[in-house]
Write an enzyme that holds these catalytic residues in place. Structure first.
Site, PDB file in Angstrom:
ATOM      1  CD  GLU A  85     -10.499  -5.181  -4.784  1.00  0.00           C
ATOM      2  OE1 GLU A  85      -9.375  -5.682  -4.888  1.00  0.00           O
ATOM      3  OE2 GLU A  85     -10.737  -3.969  -4.886  1.00  0.00           O
TER       4      GLU A  85
ATOM      5  CG  ASP B 163     -11.946   3.201  -1.547  1.00  0.00           C
ATOM      6  OD1 ASP B 163     -11.314   3.218  -2.610  1.00  0.00           O
ATOM      7  OD2 ASP B 163     -13.127   3.603  -1.443  1.00  0.00           O
TER       8      ASP B 163
ATOM      9  N   GLY C  65     -19.327 -10.246  -6.058  1.00  0.00           N
ATOM     10  CA  GLY C  65     -18.313  -9.427  -6.724  1.00  0.00           C
ATOM     11  C   GLY C  65     -18.254  -7.993  -6.232  1.00  0.00           C
TER      12      GLY C  65
ATOM     13  CE  LYS D  90     -13.396   6.251  -3.529  1.00  0.00           C
ATOM     14  NZ  LYS D  90     -14.295   5.087  -3.440  1.00  0.00           N
TER      15      LYS D  90
ATOM     16  CB  VAL E  68     -13.872  11.462  -5.278  1.00  0.00           C
ATOM     17  CG1 VAL E  68     -14.813  11.448  -4.084  1.00  0.00           C
ATOM     18  CG2 VAL E  68     -12.466  11.792  -4.827  1.00  0.00           C
TER      19      VAL E  68
END
Lengths: 430, 430
Positions: free
Chosen positions: A192, A203, A189, A207, A134
């Site tokens: 993704e 994501d 960058g 967390k 996390v």
């Protein structure tokens, strides 16, 4: 009390994070020895593609047989930086069975199967540490688990995904739309090729599940986390936020209900006042704001991703686990004693900013206000603007339950005079 | 693995922090039991004035004989919240001798005698924890000691005194002078009747010594810390800072030299850019910014003082120490293995903002610039303004050593054309 037998570390995965872990273990070997009280030795590195050259790692350490590595029996600590559910899950439980403790950076796995992994660690009397899972390098899990162990945490609210914060910060500072900001994030960058896990909030939700579990001493599963992505946030939303003295962030929010008897966890875009410490978190940085009974308001800020920062968190855990091992002890395990129920999104209470496209004729505001009142949602401010028979109405509410707000919006959609609901956004941090 | 014998806690001091510790131990007893794995029991409370009524504390626990309390032999943990050097120091070492571990909130004592206290703890195989000694409730010592244990910290820069931050924030936001802002801080209870320890930087210097020691694994004594208070910061300095896009904060800065071979620790007011995360720390809040090799830039933010926040930190330590005790282990002790030399202030390299009152005639700038050049201090920008034969010259330098800057300023004072040096301020965080 320096012992001479080195602690043996098996590294599972040697990508961006893994190779950095190996590098630091080599370059900072003396420091690690001093901090642990014994040398640590890289005993094996499991990879998928053994033919790739890995600078600084002796070729004889590299293997494609991760299972055999964790089963060797002489491994003290397994560092899992493969990611994903399988084979990581099986390798971790196999490691416990064969006497190793585990340091993992695997948020998806911890969020989905944290309870089973903690149980396996406890059954075998081993440690499971996962600071890197996390908010990357930010020391967060240890402060929550240990520093605040004598306190009562009421809310954890954070920016825990750097990709989406980069995109939203770009939209805020340049006026760009979502797609334009995403394209820049991809080019640099920060995003993704397939950004779904980030921009749809998956994501952050993983967390949030981990943080809620630790903060409230309660098992919170990934399915318990309400999730809303940020792909529909528009430049117009940022303009509305600015008018309110706010910006927009994708927030992971874990809250204890006011009566203390239940908790909620959710991920969604929200307006927060510019004066809130989270509002000034720029670029791909992460920050987590914690409110507790005694400590009050705390914030933890830092890089949320990247090879080096994640490796820093992994190595901090590695030092702790090695020290525990030498001392014959284990650190704090899962703490789920409170076992509070996790309430659905409908029970969440917050404020809302709603933009409506309405007919520009007398009586519309009265109709709209009546719908809010019928659903028990109290209005804080209304702003009306219009031209050429079309008008827009911006309503900001007082605190109301998500269920009441949802009912209100459904009823508003059924009004003839409401042409459309342009946006609904929660307002947090006030 | 719940054991039934309660852990016995002796509380030394029952002021603002101590009474809050006792209160939370009572009201959150079940939570603490679950987190520790055994109940904790308040076994005695040592106070100076026993006749004062202490709500929620059984009168038979209260004693004026702190020495007898720590010598009882059945005490597991001594919580020292008396403050000051004696009798706290003797009581802590006596506690170790009689089998207890210690949780302390005593920054002055830790800064002055940390090495001896750590040695006593280690000699007796006991824990010495002191999260509350620096930055109140902010979990800082544990992250530095443990989460970043695998990383290399290069700089710790923080706002570690809430009183002075309140005053400087007030001067910044209202244009008030120092005295006016101090008066308001005193009226609101943010400053003590004698504010010397805060405004002269003594309090911050003690914290800097502790932080530098932990960050660099090196013993740093209070005498090693350069200290400059903030009583001479003026409204004009804030105006200058604004022109540079900066604000002014009293900073504690602990740095590793660029060659890594020595460290410095210092406390002084400094300009920092508004874009720096420390610039937006308002009111009496504290925040500490940490830069490390792998983790990059981290910040820890929260209330730096107050009964409840400090009690939160004390209780987090209490849980950790009790868990260690049950497990028969101790946490990480003092880590001074690196034993780097502490360099004097003259070796510190930073940037400077210098305001000079000069004669308004041709050639002055050339004279001044020559003095800087002769001392090897490179000028970044110069701004000249003047009227009626008097002028002011504001010079901002590139990075230079403090010794070079001091030599420059002495030489400037000797110039006939320089009427006075109005202010010298360091510029940090760029």
């Amino acid at each position: 009390m320096m012992r001479t037998r080195p602690l043996k570390v098996a590294l599972l995965g040697c990508g961006v994070v893994g190779s950095e872990v190996a590098r630091i273990m080599t370059t900072h070997a003396d420091d690690l020895t001093a901090r642990i009280g014994a040398p640590v030795e890289l005993a094996g590195v499991a990879v998928r593609r053994p033919d790739r050259v890995r600078e600084g790692i002796a070729p004889e350490l590299v293997t494609t047989d991760a299972t055999a590595l964790v089963k060797r029996g002489d491994i003290d600590v397994v560092v899992e930086v493969i990611g994903g559910i399988e084979p990581a899950r099986t390798l971790i439980t196999t490691a416990f069975e064969h006497g190793a403790s585990v340091v993992s950076a695997n948020k998806a796995l911890l969020a989905q199967d944290g309870a089973a992994l903690h149980a396996a660690a406890e059954e075998h009397g081993k440690d499971l540490y996962y600071e890197a899972a996390v908010a990357g390098a930010i020391p967060l899990i240890r402060p929550l688990r240990e520093s605040l162990a004598g306190d009562k945490i009421n809310r954890v609210m954070g920016i825990v995904n750097g990709t989406t914060n980069f995109i939203l910060d770009k939209m805020d500072s340049t006026g760009a739309g979502y797609q334009e900001a995403l394209d820049e994030a991809t080019a640099l960058g920060y995003a993704e090729a397939d950004p779904t896990a980030d921009v749809e909030g998956f994501d952050a939700a993983a967390k949030a599940a981990i943080l809620a579990g630790i903060a409230f001493h309660t098992r919170v599963r990934l399915d318990d986390v309400y999730r809303e992505g940020m792909t529909e946030v528009t430049a117009a939303d940022f303009a509305s936020a600015k008018e309110m003295g706010c910006t927009i962030k994708l927030l992971a929010i874990c809250e204890r209900a006011e009566d203390g008897a239940s908790v909620t966890a959710r991920v969604h875009p929200a307006m927060i006042p510019l004066s809130h410490p989270l509002a000034s978190v720029r670029g791909a940085y992460n920050a987590v704001f914690v409110e507790s009974d005694a400590a009050g308001q705390l914030m933890f800020y830092g890089p949320g991703a990247g090879g080096s920062p994640t490796a820093s968190a992994v190595l901090g855990d590695l030092v702790a686990v090695c020290r525990n091992r030498i001392g014959g002890a284990t650190g704090p395990g899962e703490s789920a004693y409170a076992a509070l129920p996790v309430s659905p999104m409908g029970d969440v209470v917050t404020r809302y900013h709603i933009s409506l496209d309405v007919a520009d004729k007398p009586g519309v505001l009265a109709q709209v206000a009546t719908v809010f009142a019928e659903h028990g949602v109290s209005i804080d401010t209304v702003r009306q603007s219009g031209k050429d028979g079309e008008a827009s109405l911006v309503v900001v509410t007082h605190r109301a339950s998500d269920a009441a707000l949802t009912g209100t919006v459904e009823a508003l959609r059924n009004l003839d005079t409401v042409r459309g609901v342009a946006s609904i956004m929660r307002v947090e941090g006030e």
